[in-house]
Each structure stands twice: as C-alpha cells, then as structure tokens.
Design an enzyme around this catalytic site. Sequence first.
Site, PDB file in Angstrom:
ATOM      1  N   HIS A 113      -7.306  -6.170  -2.192  1.00 14.15           N
ATOM      2  CA  HIS A 113      -8.145  -5.160  -2.835  1.00 14.15           C
ATOM      3  C   HIS A 113      -8.915  -4.408  -1.770  1.00 14.15           C
ATOM      4  O   HIS A 113      -9.311  -5.003  -0.774  1.00 14.15           O
ATOM      5  CB  HIS A 113      -9.124  -5.825  -3.816  1.00 14.15           C
ATOM      6  N   ASP A 172      -4.955  -8.008 -11.537  1.00 12.97           N
ATOM      7  CA  ASP A 172      -3.603  -7.792 -12.047  1.00 12.97           C
ATOM      8  C   ASP A 172      -2.667  -8.978 -11.857  1.00 12.97           C
ATOM      9  O   ASP A 172      -1.553  -8.965 -12.368  1.00 12.97           O
ATOM     10  CB  ASP A 172      -2.979  -6.564 -11.357  1.00 12.97           C
TER      11      ASP A 172
HETATM   12  N1  CMC Z   1       0.589  -8.128   0.449  1.00 10.38           N
HETATM   13  C1  CMC Z   1       0.771  -8.217   1.788  1.00 10.38           C
HETATM   14  N2  CMC Z   1      -0.026  -7.620   2.691  1.00 10.38           N
HETATM   15  C2  CMC Z   1      -1.053  -6.883   2.226  1.00 10.38           C
HETATM   16  C3  CMC Z   1      -1.309  -6.760   0.840  1.00 10.38           C
HETATM   17  C4  CMC Z   1      -0.448  -7.415  -0.051  1.00 10.38           C
HETATM   18  N3  CMC Z   1      -0.644  -7.314  -1.363  1.00 10.38           N
HETATM   19  N4  CMC Z   1      -2.389  -5.975   0.659  1.00 10.38           N
HETATM   20  C5  CMC Z   1      -2.801  -5.617   1.876  1.00 10.38           C
HETATM   21  N5  CMC Z   1      -2.000  -6.167   2.839  1.00 10.38           N
HETATM   22  C6  CMC Z   1      -2.160  -6.053   4.291  1.00 10.38           C
HETATM   23  C7  CMC Z   1      -1.673  -4.701   4.766  1.00 10.38           C
HETATM   24  O1  CMC Z   1      -0.327  -4.720   5.151  1.00 10.38           O
HETATM   25  C8  CMC Z   1      -2.615  -4.436   5.930  1.00 10.38           C
HETATM   26  O2  CMC Z   1      -2.133  -5.146   7.037  1.00 10.38           O
HETATM   27  P1  CMC Z   1      -2.378  -4.535   8.539  1.00 10.38           P
HETATM   28  O3  CMC Z   1      -3.857  -4.483   8.722  1.00 10.38           O
HETATM   29  O4  CMC Z   1      -1.706  -5.546   9.422  1.00 10.38           O
HETATM   30  O5  CMC Z   1      -1.731  -3.190   8.546  1.00 10.38           O
HETATM   31  C9  CMC Z   1      -3.935  -5.089   5.499  1.00 10.38           C
HETATM   32  O6  CMC Z   1      -3.576  -6.102   4.561  1.00 10.38           O
HETATM   33  C10 CMC Z   1      -4.905  -4.126   4.834  1.00 10.38           C
HETATM   34  O7  CMC Z   1      -4.197  -3.442   3.806  1.00 10.38           O
HETATM   35  P2  CMC Z   1      -4.477  -1.930   3.413  1.00 10.38           P
HETATM   36  O8  CMC Z   1      -3.294  -1.391   2.663  1.00 10.38           O
HETATM   37  O9  CMC Z   1      -4.925  -1.163   4.613  1.00 10.38           O
HETATM   38  O10 CMC Z   1      -5.720  -2.125   2.458  1.00 10.38           O
HETATM   39  P3  CMC Z   1      -6.202  -1.140   1.357  1.00 10.38           P
HETATM   40  O11 CMC Z   1      -7.626  -1.447   1.114  1.00 10.38           O
HETATM   41  O12 CMC Z   1      -5.871   0.268   1.723  1.00 10.38           O
HETATM   42  O13 CMC Z   1      -5.291  -1.508   0.090  1.00 10.38           O
HETATM   43  C11 CMC Z   1      -4.513  -2.400  -1.939  1.00 10.38           C
HETATM   44  C12 CMC Z   1      -5.721  -2.212  -1.018  1.00 10.38           C
HETATM   45  C13 CMC Z   1      -5.008  -2.943  -3.290  1.00 10.38           C
HETATM   46  C14 CMC Z   1      -3.861  -1.033  -2.219  1.00 10.38           C
HETATM   47  C15 CMC Z   1      -3.513  -3.375  -1.267  1.00 10.38           C
HETATM   48  O14 CMC Z   1      -4.108  -4.633  -1.075  1.00 10.38           O
HETATM   49  C16 CMC Z   1      -2.221  -3.521  -2.096  1.00 10.38           C
HETATM   50  O15 CMC Z   1      -1.311  -2.698  -1.954  1.00 10.38           O
HETATM   51  N6  CMC Z   1      -2.137  -4.580  -2.972  1.00 10.38           N
HETATM   52  C17 CMC Z   1      -1.005  -4.740  -3.850  1.00 10.38           C
HETATM   53  C18 CMC Z   1      -1.170  -3.827  -5.059  1.00 10.38           C
HETATM   54  C19 CMC Z   1      -2.214  -4.322  -6.026  1.00 10.38           C
HETATM   55  O16 CMC Z   1      -2.247  -5.498  -6.387  1.00 10.38           O
HETATM   56  N7  CMC Z   1      -3.075  -3.384  -6.504  1.00 10.38           N
HETATM   57  C20 CMC Z   1      -4.063  -3.678  -7.535  1.00 10.38           C
HETATM   58  C21 CMC Z   1      -5.472  -3.549  -7.045  1.00 10.38           C
HETATM   59  S1  CMC Z   1      -6.632  -4.264  -8.221  1.00 10.38           S
HETATM   60  C22 CMC Z   1      -6.496  -3.304  -9.627  1.00 10.38           C
HETATM   61  C23 CMC Z   1      -7.081  -1.946  -9.469  1.00 10.38           C
HETATM   62  O17 CMC Z   1      -8.276  -1.842  -9.181  1.00 10.38           O
HETATM   63  O18 CMC Z   1      -6.349  -0.990  -9.668  1.00 10.38           O
END
Ligand code: CMC
Length: 428
Positions: free
Chosen positions: A306, A363
Amino acid sequence: MSDNKASMTAGGKTIEMPVSSGTIGPDVIDIRKLYAQTGMFTYDPGFTSTASCDSAITYIDGDEGVLLHRGYPIGQLAEHSSFMEVSYLLLNGELPSSQELADFSRTITRHTMLHEQLATFYRGFRRDAHPMAIMCGVVGALSAFYHDSTDIADPTHRKISSHRLIAKMPTIAAMAYKYSVGQPFVYPDNKLSYTGNFLKMTFGVPAEEYEVIPAVEKAMDRIFTLHADHEQNASTSTVRLAGSSGANPFACIAAGIACLWGPAHGGANEAALNMLKEIGTPDRIQHYIDRAKDKNDPFRLMGFGHRVYKNYDPRATVMQSTVREVFAALNVQDPLFETALRLEEIALSDPYFAEKKLFPNVDFYSGIILSAIGFPTTMFTVLFALARTVGWVAQWNEMISDPGQKIGRPRQLYTGPTSRDYVPLSER
Ligand code: CMC
C-alpha cells in the site's frame, strides 16, 4: 497553522515558507508562493510527499496501521456501527442520534429507485460488458436524468445529489449484475435495510421470495463500512480534481469510478482472487512469491502493499475475521482461504516483503468473502465503488464548501523539444 517556518534556498534565493500543522499527522510546508518567489516548481510525480488539500474527514497513520473516520477507529466502526451510520458520520462530521439516523436512512431509502428510462440505457450495453464499464456509463449519465440537483453552488442541490448518489448506487450496481446474467431487474424494496435491499436486488428473482440472511447482510454491511472512505487515494483525488473545475457531482463520481477500476487501486480485489485461483494449492505459493520478488517479472502479489500503510492494513484484519463468520453462516469452506492464509504467512516471513513493508491490504481477503456470498469476480470492484461513493461525496462536498477552493492544475517538468519551426510535408 503554527508559527513555524521552513527555509529553502532555490533559484539563488533563500525564502521562508509557512509550516502548517493539522490535528495529527505530519506538518506541511506551504509552498504556494514558491513559484512566485523563486521561479521554480516542486517535483513529486505520484504525490508521495504532497498534501493536495486539507481535510477533516479521514486520517491514516500508515506506519502504525491506523485508520480514523472523523476520529473514530475503523475497527470500532466495523464492530459496532453500520454503513448508514458511518455514511452519516462521513457526511456530517458527527455520529447521528437515533432520530437523525432514522431520518437519514429514510431519506436515502426514498431515493433508491432509478428513472425508468435508465433501464433502456442498460440495454445498450453488450451482455458481456464488464460491470465497471456499465457503472462508469450509467453514473455519468445520471446528470442527464437529475438536472434538478446539479447546481453545485447551491448547498441544497449538493445535499440532494449526494443522497441520490448514495441511494442509487446499490440499484445501479445490482442492475449491472442482473443485466450480465440475463435476469430481470429487481426494484428496490424499501422495507429492507440499505444492504439487505442491495442483496435482494442482486440475488432476488421475481419468481421467488427472497430472504435476506442476517449474517450475510451484516458481513456485507461491514464490507461497505470498511470501504467507505480512505482519504486522498487515487479515485478520491480524481473526484476532487474533476469537481474542482465545477463539474456536476454525477460526472465527478463517474470519474472516480473510472479511476477505481485499475488493478493498482479498487481493481485489486478482483485481481487478488484471480491470483489466488491461479496459485490454487499452497504447494505452488513459493513459485509466485519468487515471481513477485523477481525484478524482471511484472507479477506482483495482488492484495499486498500500500502507498500509505507500511504496516498491516487495519481493514484487512477485520476482513480476515469476517471470512470466518461468513463461512460459518453459509456453512461453506473455500480452500482458497487456506491458500491465502499460507501465502500471507510465507510472504510476511520473507525478507523481501519485510524490508519493503508489504502487508496484506483490504483487498487480500475481501474476494474470498464476496465469492462465498455469490458475487462473480467482475462485481468485486463494483461493490468497492458502491461503498466508496459516500467517501467521494463527502470529500467532494468538503472541497466545494471551502471558500478558498481553486481549480486543481498541477505543473510539469517539460522534457520535450524546445521551440522549432514547422517543416512542410513536402520537405519531410
Ligand atoms: N508485490 C511485490 N512487490 C511489491 C508489491 C507487491 N504487491 N507492492 C510493491 N512492491 C514493491 C515494488 O516492486 C517496489 O520495489 P522496488 O523499491 O524494489 O522498486 C516497492 O515494493 C515499492 O512499490 P511501489 O510500486 O513503488 O509502491 P507504491 O506506493 O507506488 O504502490 C501499490 C502501492 C498498492 C500500488 C503496490 O503495493 C501494488 O501494486 N500492490 C498490488 C495491488 C494492490 O493490492 N492494490 C490495492 C491497494 S489497497 C486498496 C485501495 O486502496 O485501492
């Protein structure tokens, strides 16, 4: 506001900027005069360090795993309150008295029917349309049906359109489902609760009496409560940005629905259950954990991680216990729940997820419950949209009521060609 100031040297000048404090949470540096004073912008794609507004509705402490609506912890609201009560709280700032709650519920109930012409509008969609595509279209079209409540400068119009949106969303969502399965639309039944009514419109058929199962109604109502608001997330920011131009509320909520659809946001519940189905049995988990850790593989664990929570999402805790309640009430078991629990256990003990502070989010478990209740995966994000409508509407109202509100207009770091002369087609 505090008397604190932050100073910064930029563009050859040292300037002082006011620092504002909220009631809790990080202070913010007010950079509104930065460009005028230095000729420079700030740069923050994805808004990781930028507060886009002030708001008194919802507070999240992502490090501690805290979520408060108007100060009340989500765990307490999920356990003791109801979606109608939380909706009142989000919209009005305080918990209602019993009379206020009864009046509010009656008002919402009175608005549950849709203009009959909208049924024709549904029939323009293909039967295999994704229900989120239908939601975007139908909610956007509401402004063509309810023009008597679209004067955003009029607080009474804003209130009526807010109530209409909250009330009609279950009807719209249920109709999207009915259309996809080829069953007749079921009209709202005002004897039932908000959530019971939604279940009847979704799963009832005219040929039979529909009995709402109280434990399912309670679980569904709790799921709505858990999704009601989540401060300045992508879809809420979209609603605020759309609303900042003066667009009508129905158009703004349609924009929010479109944003919510993405798998990084509300679409993650559908993606999480699809992922669990693909993994299948616990012996295949490690393979998917390895894929999630592989930089060259775009796969991510859906329902994990998240932007704000760097701890267990408090909504996921409630979701996990609700799975057990729903299974007991319906006397069902789903082996995917075991897979999910094991996946969580393996991921949380893996240094990759620990270092990046990736925990299950709302989720991760919701799909298992919704599937047990009988919803197809394509409806999961629709249910999220239904519940989040109250948050969107509350945030939209807060923004429009702010006398200092301005159109949202981010700036950019331009990286394209500099000015050049047009080359006639014959010379290219
Ligand atoms: N699985 C594997 N690695 C992950 C995941 C994951 N679900 N989420 C983040 N990472 C890694 C990512 O690869 C990155 O690694 P690095 O620093 O080495 O490049 C690091 O963690 C930070 O990730 P980010 O994408 O820069 O973080 P963000 O804050 O931009 O993204 C997120 C947050 C929710 C989009 C992401 O965690 C994700 O894609 N999760 C899966 C989708 C999901 O479950 N979304 C629902 C969110 S809760 C409901 C809502 O509020 O909508």
